[in-house]
Design a protein around this motif. Sequence first.
Motif, short mmCIF file in Angstrom:
data_model
loop_
_atom_site.label_atom_id
_atom_site.label_comp_id
_atom_site.label_asym_id
_atom_site.label_seq_id
_atom_site.Cartn_x
_atom_site.Cartn_y
_atom_site.Cartn_z
N LEU A 135 1.02 -1.19 -0.15
CA LEU A 135 0.24 -0.59 -0.18
C LEU A 135 0.83 1.30 0.43
CD1 LEU A 135 -2.38 -0.96 2.29
CD2 LEU A 135 -2.84 -0.22 0.32
N LEU A 136 2.06 1.49 0.73
CA LEU A 136 2.95 2.16 1.02
C LEU A 136 3.08 2.44 -0.71
CD1 LEU A 136 4.09 1.84 4.70
CD2 LEU A 136 2.93 3.77 3.42
N GLU A 137 3.74 1.79 -1.03
CA GLU A 137 4.70 2.38 -2.17
C GLU A 137 2.99 2.50 -3.21
OE1 GLU A 137 7.65 0.86 -3.65
OE2 GLU A 137 7.94 1.81 -1.98
N ALA A 138 2.20 2.09 -3.36
CA ALA A 138 0.97 2.73 -4.48
C ALA A 138 1.08 3.74 -4.37
CB ALA A 138 -0.24 1.76 -4.07
N ALA A 196 8.99 5.63 8.05
CA ALA A 196 10.11 5.77 7.65
C ALA A 196 9.56 6.08 5.85
CB ALA A 196 10.33 3.87 6.87
N TRP A 197 8.15 5.96 5.55
CA TRP A 197 7.84 6.38 4.14
C TRP A 197 7.20 7.85 4.22
CZ3 TRP A 197 9.73 1.50 3.58
CH2 TRP A 197 9.97 1.14 2.83
N PHE A 237 10.26 9.57 1.80
CA PHE A 237 9.14 9.41 0.71
C PHE A 237 8.33 10.86 0.37
CE2 PHE A 237 10.84 5.37 0.19
CZ PHE A 237 11.94 5.40 -0.40
N GLY A 238 8.56 11.43 1.69
CA GLY A 238 7.25 12.09 1.61
C GLY A 238 5.31 12.11 1.31
N VAL A 239 5.55 10.78 1.57
CA VAL A 239 4.06 10.14 1.98
C VAL A 239 3.76 10.69 2.82
CG1 VAL A 239 3.05 8.14 2.19
CG2 VAL A 239 5.10 7.75 1.01
N GLY A 251 2.29 13.43 8.58
CA GLY A 251 3.31 12.36 10.06
C GLY A 251 3.14 12.40 11.22
N GLU A 252 1.90 12.85 11.77
CA GLU A 252 1.76 12.57 13.01
C GLU A 252 1.35 10.75 13.79
OE1 GLU A 252 2.34 15.18 16.22
OE2 GLU A 252 3.99 15.14 13.82
#
Length: 333
Positions: free
Chosen positions: A106-109, A162-163, A167-169, A235-236
């Motif tokens: 999911l994170l990659e998508a 980490a993502w 990577f700015g997710v 990010g929180e």
Amino acid sequence: MSRHLLVTGGAGFIGSGFVHHVLAHTDDTVTVLDKLTYAGDKTSLEGLPDARLTLVEGDVADAALVEELVGAADAVVHYAAESHNDNSLRDPSPFLRTNLVGTFTLLEAVRRHGTRYHHISTDEVYGDLPLEDPERFTEDTPYNPSSPYSATKAGSDLLVRAWVRSFGVQATISNCSNNYGPRQHVEKFIPRQITNLLDGVRPRLYGAGTNVRDWIHEEDHSSAVLRILDAGRIGETYLIGADGEKSNREVVELILQLMGRDAGDYDLVADRPGHDLRYAIDSTKLRTELGWEPAYADFEAGLAATIDWYREHEGWWRGQKDATEAAYARSGQ
């Protein structure tokens, strides 16, 4: 403006509760991605408006399917998880695939599509607290998981962090205390006790029943997640709890009383390996920063309503019961 949400695990207990909540309180449309394992049930989504809900049977670790669904969504709320501690002790492997590989997929998508992402986690990642201590878990409590389940959930949380950093997710995380309410699988603590009593079977308690859990009604969990999705800072992490600390013994005795039985009418069985002593959530950040408050402050009233639901929906849980009790019997519980 309405959004299109992708809700993974949306046919499970807390996932389906969130889908019900979203469709009742917003104009959003929802696609549910659910593997429909033993813990996912299509009937948990019955009665919802067909025009605003799509159910896709599939695996969160299926990269091609996830890519397609994330590409069509404005936001992703990731509930899908293997979550039963006893099952993780019997066979940890499904927990690694769903909780770690599924989250990675999911994170990659969402990274490729720039999609808003909210990650559902648990207070169990923090380990446990002493029984006689005023301390509660906060967003700064170090992770100290005790079981394969909580370890894989801790790992999934760290992947999200980490993502976000690497990577700015556009992600947020919530860690919630123990949920109760309608449509919860009978392997879980409260519905197991209720359905045992409905079947004329004495409830069973691990160890001495002194382990403490912090209970929250699933409707309150859902309202908190929607609030974080709408207004949480990227990010929180936000902890979700409703000040519902009760020992397992207290919960069983209250269930017995609400069902017209003697409060001492239960059996003690061998304790579970690595059984955490106490969970307790400090939800100050969520309440002060986002203005959230629980609606189900009265645990006894919420529990009584939950008992009524299981009484009235035997057709929903009956098919789960025999297999669940057989698995418990094999482990002496």
